[in-house]
Write a protein that holds these residues in place. Structure first.
Motif, short mmCIF file in Angstrom:
data_model
loop_
_atom_site.label_atom_id
_atom_site.label_comp_id
_atom_site.label_asym_id
_atom_site.label_seq_id
_atom_site.Cartn_x
_atom_site.Cartn_y
_atom_site.Cartn_z
N TRP A 183 47.33 35.09 39.81
CA TRP A 183 46.91 36.46 39.47
C TRP A 183 45.39 36.57 39.52
O TRP A 183 44.84 37.55 40.03
CB TRP A 183 47.41 36.83 38.08
CG TRP A 183 48.84 36.55 37.80
CD1 TRP A 183 49.35 35.52 37.05
CD2 TRP A 183 49.98 37.28 38.28
NE1 TRP A 183 50.72 35.59 37.03
CE2 TRP A 183 51.13 36.66 37.77
CE3 TRP A 183 50.12 38.43 39.08
CZ2 TRP A 183 52.43 37.11 38.05
CZ3 TRP A 183 51.41 38.89 39.35
CH2 TRP A 183 52.53 38.24 38.84
N ASN A 184 44.72 35.54 39.01
CA ASN A 184 43.24 35.54 39.02
C ASN A 184 42.71 35.44 40.45
O ASN A 184 41.74 36.13 40.82
CB ASN A 184 42.69 34.37 38.19
CG ASN A 184 42.99 34.51 36.72
OD1 ASN A 184 44.10 34.21 36.27
ND2 ASN A 184 42.03 35.03 35.95
N SER A 186 44.15 36.47 43.15
CA SER A 186 44.40 37.76 43.80
C SER A 186 43.41 38.81 43.30
O SER A 186 42.81 39.55 44.10
CB SER A 186 45.83 38.22 43.52
OG SER A 186 46.07 39.48 44.09
N ALA A 187 43.18 38.82 41.98
CA ALA A 187 42.25 39.81 41.41
C ALA A 187 40.82 39.58 41.92
O ALA A 187 40.05 40.50 42.12
CB ALA A 187 42.26 39.73 39.89
N SER A 192 46.70 39.74 48.39
CA SER A 192 47.83 40.08 47.51
C SER A 192 48.62 38.83 47.10
O SER A 192 48.58 37.79 47.78
CB SER A 192 48.77 41.04 48.24
OG SER A 192 49.43 40.35 49.29
N PHE A 258 47.44 43.25 34.96
CA PHE A 258 47.14 42.84 36.33
C PHE A 258 46.82 44.05 37.19
O PHE A 258 47.62 45.00 37.22
CB PHE A 258 48.32 42.07 36.95
CG PHE A 258 48.06 41.62 38.37
CD1 PHE A 258 48.70 42.26 39.43
CD2 PHE A 258 47.13 40.63 38.64
CE1 PHE A 258 48.44 41.88 40.74
CE2 PHE A 258 46.86 40.24 39.95
CZ PHE A 258 47.52 40.87 41.00
N PRO A 259 45.68 44.09 37.91
CA PRO A 259 44.65 43.05 37.98
C PRO A 259 43.42 43.31 37.09
O PRO A 259 42.58 42.44 36.94
CB PRO A 259 44.21 43.14 39.44
CG PRO A 259 44.30 44.61 39.74
CD PRO A 259 45.46 45.15 38.93
N ASN A 260 43.32 44.53 36.47
CA ASN A 260 42.02 44.92 35.89
C ASN A 260 41.54 44.04 34.74
O ASN A 260 40.36 43.71 34.64
CB ASN A 260 42.06 46.38 35.45
CG ASN A 260 42.15 47.30 36.67
OD1 ASN A 260 41.78 46.89 37.78
ND2 ASN A 260 42.67 48.50 36.47
N LEU A 262 42.07 40.98 34.35
CA LEU A 262 41.60 39.71 34.92
C LEU A 262 40.23 39.90 35.57
O LEU A 262 39.33 39.05 35.44
CB LEU A 262 42.61 39.19 35.94
CG LEU A 262 44.01 38.93 35.38
CD1 LEU A 262 44.92 38.36 36.46
CD2 LEU A 262 43.99 38.00 34.19
N LYS A 263 40.04 41.04 36.25
CA LYS A 263 38.74 41.32 36.87
C LYS A 263 37.65 41.35 35.80
O LYS A 263 36.54 40.85 36.00
CB LYS A 263 38.78 42.66 37.61
CG LYS A 263 39.57 42.62 38.90
CD LYS A 263 39.55 43.96 39.62
CE LYS A 263 40.34 43.88 40.93
NZ LYS A 263 40.45 45.23 41.59
N THR A 289 36.40 32.67 39.15
CA THR A 289 37.31 33.52 38.35
C THR A 289 36.92 33.45 36.87
O THR A 289 35.81 33.79 36.51
CB THR A 289 38.79 33.11 38.58
OG1 THR A 289 38.92 31.71 38.27
CG2 THR A 289 39.20 33.36 40.03
#
Ligand SMILES: Cc1ncc(COP(=O)(O)O)c(C=O)c1O
Ligand SMILES: C[C@@H](O)[C@H](N)C(=O)O
Length: 347
Positions: A183-184, A186-187, A192, A258-260, A262-263, A289
């Motif tokens: 997930w990280n 991808s973010a 994707s 996900f994803p905000n 993590l961003k 990340t």
């Protein structure tokens, strides 16, 4: 963006992103969850979560597991037949170093740990140097290459993943991805989940770290492999009854974070990394990340302990040179962390 609706008791805990705690919004999901028996695969919320993560990953099926260790061990075991065999992975891989020697005890597998030549992630060249493809009776032939993305918070480039997995197919070797923090990746990259997962036979995706679910992971693969995995999950005691109580929370956390979220953690990590660079404080890995790694290799013995103690004095929890940022870390804790780092290096 600490969770707006609540201040986590771990708002000051930098030991790992595993310390995220379910907010009231996430816990609320359990009050209206389905109550089917997941041992019969009859729980709608659990089936929906597996299907949702499978859809995100582009795989046919998803199997809910109560931990990332379970989903990794089931994923790898489901790709293995008739020992002796070996699994090749990074020497720092979680599946090798932190899963209770599950590969040797549950899968009877030899492990070939590889130190990546670039110090960050394994390349195809590293793998070719260490893999054992011979079927001769001397050897434990390598049947699976296991990658991890992110690994120590570093993103493995999609191009390298594609090279490795394409080559593995040409030599009949299966591939597993420990995607605890995919997930990280991808973010951070915009690649994707589906693009990453398409290259692998099995992928383990954790929901209980940066995503913020209290419990669990999902193993995704084709239907046939998941069918095999179901037997191993049963053997491990991983078949739950009313799993909806926890999978309902996981679904809310995933959709919420996900994803905000993590961003946000990546932005905070970069802010801390920039402070270090500005003060000539060496880092061990690039801050791709949510982890900042201080390089203590040239620091005196006991620096890690001193860092932890300074952190405690400043009201934060640390665990040596790895600083983990999760979305519930508060702004005041970030400021306390910065002070602690500068104190440690007497800047
Ligand atoms: C890369 C990686 N894979 C797998 C796991 C295992 O996940 P869990 O702690 O949920 O078993 C972890 C640890 O949290 C991890 O850092
Ligand atoms: C230590 C390890 O098991 C855990 N996954 C972490 O990254 O904190």
């Amino acid at each position: 963006m600490a969770s707006q609706d609540y201040k986590s008791p771990t708002h000051n805990d930098f030991r790992s992103d595993t310390f995220t705690t379910p907010s009231p919004t996430i816990i609320q999901a359990a009050s209206t969850c389905s109550l089917g028996d997941d041992d019969y695969y009859e729980d709608p919320d659990t089936n929906e979560l597996g299907a949702y993560v499978a859809e995100l990953s582009g795989k046919e099926s998803g199997l809910y597991c109560v931990s990332g260790v379970m989903s990794n061990q089931i994923g790898l075991r489901s790709l293995l037949y008739q020992p002796p065999y070996s699994i090749l992975c990074d020497s720092r891989a979680h599946v090798y170093r932190y899963e209770g020697a599950g590969l040797s005890m549950l899968s009877n597998a030899m492990v070939y740990p590889v130190i990546p030549s670039n110090g960050l992630y394994m390349t195809l060249e590293d793998i070719k140097k260490h893999i054992v493809l011979s079927e001769e009776y001397y050897f434990a032939t390598t049947r699976v290459i296991s990658l991890e993305n992110t690994i120590s918070g570093v993103v493995v480039p999609i191009e390298e993943i594609a090279r490795i997995c394409a080559w593995a197919k040409t030599v009949g070797v299966k591939t597993h991805l420990d995607g605890a923090r995919l997930w990280n990746a991808s973010a951070a990259t915009g690649v994707s989940i589906k693009e990453y997962c398409q290259h692998f036979d099995t992928v383990s995706l954790c929901l209980s770290k940066g995503i913020g679910a209290p419990i669990g992971s999902v193993l995704v693969a084709d239907k046939e492999t998941i069918k095999i995995g179901k037997r191993f999950r049963k053997q491990l005691g991983g078949n739950l009854r009313q799993a909806g109580v926890i999978t309902s929370m996981a679904m809310v956390a995933l959709k919420m974070n996900f994803p905000n979220a993590l961003k946000y953690t990546h932005e905070v990590a970069k802010e801390v990394a920039e402070l270090c660079t500005k003060n000539d404080i060496k880092l061990l890995y690039p801050t791709d990340t949510n982890f900042v790694w201080l390089d203590f290799s040239e620091q005196p013995e006991g620096t890690a302990q001193k860092f932890n103690e300074l952190g405690k004095k400043n009201g934060i929890r640390l665990s040596g040179n790895r600083i983990g940022i999760h979305y519930q870390i508060s702004k005041e804790s970030v400021e306390a962390l910065k002070r602690t780092i500068l104190e440690l290096y007497q800047k």
